[in-house]
Design a protein around this motif. Structure first.
Motif, mmCIF file in Angstrom:
data_model
loop_
_atom_site.group_PDB
_atom_site.id
_atom_site.type_symbol
_atom_site.label_atom_id
_atom_site.label_comp_id
_atom_site.label_asym_id
_atom_site.label_seq_id
_atom_site.Cartn_x
_atom_site.Cartn_y
_atom_site.Cartn_z
ATOM 1 N N GLU A 56 -0.347 -0.211 -112.129
ATOM 2 C CA GLU A 56 -0.296 -1.078 -110.959
ATOM 3 C C GLU A 56 1.033 -0.922 -110.223
ATOM 4 O O GLU A 56 1.082 -0.908 -108.987
ATOM 5 N N ALA A 57 2.124 -0.801 -110.991
ATOM 6 C CA ALA A 57 3.431 -0.621 -110.363
ATOM 7 C C ALA A 57 3.487 0.695 -109.591
ATOM 8 O O ALA A 57 4.051 0.762 -108.490
ATOM 9 N N THR A 58 2.872 1.742 -110.125
ATOM 10 C CA THR A 58 2.834 3.031 -109.433
ATOM 11 C C THR A 58 2.014 2.929 -108.157
ATOM 12 O O THR A 58 2.386 3.498 -107.117
ATOM 13 N N ARG A 59 0.891 2.211 -108.203
ATOM 14 C CA ARG A 59 0.074 2.031 -107.002
ATOM 15 C C ARG A 59 0.871 1.355 -105.883
ATOM 16 O O ARG A 59 0.781 1.753 -104.721
ATOM 17 N N ARG A 60 1.628 0.330 -106.250
ATOM 18 C CA ARG A 60 2.417 -0.370 -105.231
ATOM 19 C C ARG A 60 3.454 0.556 -104.599
ATOM 20 O O ARG A 60 3.665 0.526 -103.381
ATOM 21 N N VAL A 61 4.082 1.377 -105.410
ATOM 22 C CA VAL A 61 5.079 2.304 -104.866
ATOM 23 C C VAL A 61 4.416 3.314 -103.944
ATOM 24 O O VAL A 61 4.916 3.609 -102.848
ATOM 25 N N LEU A 62 3.262 3.851 -104.352
ATOM 26 C CA LEU A 62 2.574 4.847 -103.527
ATOM 27 C C LEU A 62 2.092 4.238 -102.218
ATOM 28 O O LEU A 62 2.085 4.908 -101.177
ATOM 29 N N GLU A 63 1.648 2.986 -102.258
ATOM 30 C CA GLU A 63 1.253 2.319 -101.010
ATOM 31 C C GLU A 63 2.442 2.208 -100.058
ATOM 32 O O GLU A 63 2.302 2.411 -98.849
ATOM 33 N N SER A 64 3.610 1.896 -100.596
ATOM 34 C CA SER A 64 4.804 1.793 -99.763
ATOM 35 C C SER A 64 5.190 3.147 -99.189
ATOM 36 O O SER A 64 5.518 3.266 -98.004
ATOM 37 N N VAL A 65 5.137 4.194 -100.045
ATOM 38 C CA VAL A 65 5.460 5.548 -99.570
ATOM 39 C C VAL A 65 4.454 5.998 -98.529
ATOM 40 O O VAL A 65 4.820 6.604 -97.509
ATOM 41 N N SER A 66 3.173 5.706 -98.744
ATOM 42 C CA SER A 66 2.133 6.109 -97.795
ATOM 43 C C SER A 66 2.312 5.419 -96.453
ATOM 44 O O SER A 66 2.144 6.031 -95.388
ATOM 45 N N ALA A 67 2.682 4.141 -96.488
ATOM 46 C CA ALA A 67 2.877 3.405 -95.231
ATOM 47 C C ALA A 67 4.032 3.976 -94.434
ATOM 48 O O ALA A 67 3.996 4.027 -93.201
ATOM 49 N N LEU A 115 -1.676 8.806 -100.632
ATOM 50 C CA LEU A 115 -1.349 9.078 -102.021
ATOM 51 C C LEU A 115 -2.041 8.045 -102.900
ATOM 52 O O LEU A 115 -1.997 6.848 -102.619
ATOM 53 N N ALA A 116 -2.700 8.524 -103.948
ATOM 54 C CA ALA A 116 -3.404 7.636 -104.866
ATOM 55 C C ALA A 116 -3.006 7.990 -106.285
ATOM 56 O O ALA A 116 -2.509 9.090 -106.567
ATOM 57 N N VAL A 117 -3.208 7.055 -107.192
ATOM 58 C CA VAL A 117 -2.869 7.266 -108.589
ATOM 59 C C VAL A 117 -4.131 7.255 -109.429
ATOM 60 O O VAL A 117 -5.055 6.472 -109.182
ATOM 61 N N SER A 118 -4.187 8.153 -110.389
ATOM 62 C CA SER A 118 -5.272 8.181 -111.362
ATOM 63 C C SER A 118 -4.725 7.630 -112.667
ATOM 64 O O SER A 118 -3.696 8.114 -113.165
ATOM 65 N N ALA A 119 -5.378 6.613 -113.232
ATOM 66 C CA ALA A 119 -4.827 5.941 -114.407
ATOM 67 C C ALA A 119 -5.887 5.766 -115.481
ATOM 68 O O ALA A 119 -7.071 5.548 -115.188
ATOM 69 N N ASP A 120 -5.459 5.864 -116.748
ATOM 70 C CA ASP A 120 -6.331 5.568 -117.875
ATOM 71 C C ASP A 120 -6.632 4.066 -117.911
ATOM 72 O O ASP A 120 -5.865 3.254 -117.378
ATOM 73 N N ASP A 121 -7.739 3.731 -118.552
ATOM 74 C CA ASP A 121 -8.074 2.319 -118.742
ATOM 75 C C ASP A 121 -7.294 1.742 -119.922
ATOM 76 O O ASP A 121 -6.921 2.468 -120.857
ATOM 77 N N SER A 173 5.795 21.541 -101.749
ATOM 78 C CA SER A 173 4.700 21.740 -100.779
ATOM 79 C C SER A 173 3.670 20.633 -100.821
ATOM 80 O O SER A 173 2.509 20.836 -100.481
ATOM 81 N N GLY A 174 4.063 19.445 -101.274
ATOM 82 C CA GLY A 174 3.157 18.308 -101.256
ATOM 83 C C GLY A 174 2.739 17.846 -102.638
ATOM 84 O O GLY A 174 2.757 18.618 -103.608
ATOM 85 N N VAL A 175 2.361 16.579 -102.722
ATOM 86 C CA VAL A 175 1.935 15.994 -103.994
ATOM 87 C C VAL A 175 0.474 16.343 -104.254
ATOM 88 O O VAL A 175 -0.394 16.117 -103.408
ATOM 89 N N ARG A 176 0.195 16.891 -105.450
ATOM 90 C CA ARG A 176 -1.174 17.203 -105.826
ATOM 91 C C ARG A 176 -1.812 16.010 -106.539
ATOM 92 O O ARG A 176 -2.872 15.535 -106.141
ATOM 93 N N ASP A 177 -1.175 15.531 -107.599
ATOM 94 C CA ASP A 177 -1.722 14.426 -108.391
ATOM 95 C C ASP A 177 -0.599 13.520 -108.867
ATOM 96 O O ASP A 177 0.522 13.983 -109.139
ATOM 97 N N VAL A 178 -0.936 12.240 -108.985
ATOM 98 C CA VAL A 178 -0.066 11.274 -109.659
ATOM 99 C C VAL A 178 -0.935 10.600 -110.714
ATOM 100 O O VAL A 178 -1.934 9.955 -110.382
ATOM 101 N N VAL A 179 -0.548 10.772 -111.977
ATOM 102 C CA VAL A 179 -1.374 10.307 -113.089
ATOM 103 C C VAL A 179 -0.531 9.403 -113.984
ATOM 104 O O VAL A 179 0.620 9.717 -114.297
ATOM 105 N N GLU A 196 2.830 7.660 -120.059
ATOM 106 C CA GLU A 196 3.371 8.805 -119.328
ATOM 107 C C GLU A 196 3.027 8.698 -117.846
ATOM 108 O O GLU A 196 1.905 8.325 -117.489
ATOM 109 N N LEU A 197 4.001 9.032 -117.011
ATOM 110 C CA LEU A 197 3.782 9.196 -115.583
ATOM 111 C C LEU A 197 3.905 10.686 -115.278
ATOM 112 O O LEU A 197 4.923 11.307 -115.600
ATOM 113 N N VAL A 198 2.860 11.264 -114.690
ATOM 114 C CA VAL A 198 2.834 12.705 -114.425
ATOM 115 C C VAL A 198 2.648 12.927 -112.931
ATOM 116 O O VAL A 198 1.705 12.406 -112.324
ATOM 117 N N VAL A 199 3.566 13.702 -112.335
ATOM 118 C CA VAL A 199 3.488 14.044 -110.918
ATOM 119 C C VAL A 199 3.442 15.558 -110.806
ATOM 120 O O VAL A 199 4.336 16.255 -111.314
#
Length: 349
Positions: free
Chosen positions: A201-212, A218-224, A252-258, A270-273
């Motif tokens: 959730e914390a990563t999602r909030r950061v990505l929303e701020s960066v995207s704005a 930018l979206a995050v893929s997270a385990d349950d 050259s750009g962000v591929r995935d944020v996991v 783990e946070l993987v970019v």
């Protein structure tokens, strides 16, 4: 006794009367005079050094006079007649405390290494100034435009300008924060305030701020059912922001944020970019988290990855860098659960 010819610095030795009795090979090379020319001269003549104002080093320091308690002369910068800068120090040999100087040992070396460091420092200052000026220029430009032409713009145009100003102000604030945090890491004074945090959730909030602020999606893929870990929320946001900006700028750009459970069975998350770039050569991976390390022509202060490592080390975590399964570079940051002992050991009802 060490042979003075093996010493890399120039050595000139004078007797109680100031007459040169010995010079080493480095001294003849630096002074561009043979030993035969130097031996027998007064040390002031053999070393015709002065400062930028033309003051003689010998007259200023008076090694044979001055305070009788002196045993050495601190290193100072002096110049040869042809303009070369030398860093000069000296030892004053006395047969007894407060006695007369019986031998003067002058040591000197070129200032090339210091000049190189000064140039590197100047380049860094110029880089930081450029990075700070860029958002400041945008802030000044848009605010001046709004102040002078407020009635000419629609509400939508004003809002767009103010959003741009706000984004540039955030960027300026991050740059200043990076500089301060780098100084804190260097001095071992980086403070952390851990709290239980949902990293997905914390990563999602950061990505929303960066995207704005950047217009990127930018979206995050997270385990349950990820465990909560004890981290400093602000510092974690800093790690995510710097990793994403580094991938965007240099990869050259962000591929995935996991965000996932630790892949090797460790506790924590783990946070993987990963990015779309060409990857990071193995000989560079060991150096990329050092202070002021930069690569390519995309600029930057060279502090982002250094701060990431400082924050992760402060949490007891780890960073790994490698090639992503679909190409590009992949940076993995592991944060252990770090549950405080007082909570872990508390009895459960």
């Amino acid at each position: 006794m060490i042979d003075v010819d093996l010493v890399p610095d120039g050595i000139v030795i004078a007797d109680a009367d100031g007459i040169v009795t010995r010079v080493n090979a480095s001294a003849t090379r630096i002074l561009r005079r043979s030993a035969e020319e130097l031996i027998g001269l007064h040390v002031e003549t053999a070393l015709p050094l002065d400062d930028l104002a033309g003051n003689s080093w010998f007259e200023c320091l008076r090694p044979y006079d001055g305070l009788a308690i002196r045993s050495r002369i601190s290193e100072l910068s002096w110049h040869t007649p042809d303009g070369a800068e030398l860093l000069v120090t000296a030892s004053l040999v006395r047969e007894e405390p407060r006695g007369r100087v019986t031998q003067l040992v002058v040591s000197f070396r070129t200032a090339n290494a210091r000049a190189h460091r000064d140039r590197a420092r100047s380049d860094l200052v110029a880089t930081v100034a450029h990075e700070l000026r860029s958002p400041l220029t945008g802030i000044k430009g848009f605010t001046a435009t709004l102040l002078n032409n407020w009635d000419r713009f629609s509400d939508e145009q004003r809002q767009l300008m103010l959003e741009t100003v706000d984004s540039d102000a955030d960027r300026l604030s991050r740059l200043i924060t990076d500089l301060l945090d780098a100084a804190r890491i260097d001095s071992g004074r980086l403070t952390l305030r851990p709290q239980p945090l949902d990293l997905a959730e914390a990563t999602r909030r950061v990505l929303e701020s960066v995207s704005a602020g950047s217009g990127l999606r930018l979206a995050v893929s997270a385990d349950d059912d990820l465990p909560r870990v004890w981290v400093d929320a602000d510092r974690f946001s800093q790690v995510v922001t710097n990793l994403v900006e580094n991938a965007q700028r240099h990869g050259s750009g962000v591929r995935d944020v996991v965000v996932r459970r630790a892949s090797d069975g460790r506790d924590g998350v783990e946070l993987v970019v990963s990015d779309f770039g060409d990857g990071i050569p193995s000989d560079v991976q060991a150096r990329m988290f050092t202070r002021f390390w930069r690569s390519g022509e995309r600029g930057g202060t060279g502090l982002g990855l250094y701060i990431i490592k400082g924050v992760v080390d402060g949490h007891g975590g780890a960073i790994t860098v490698g090639d992503g399964p679909r190409g590009g570079a992949e940076v993995s940051v592991w944060f252990p659960e770090n549950v405080p002992d007082v909570i872990r050991d508390a009895p459960r009802n």
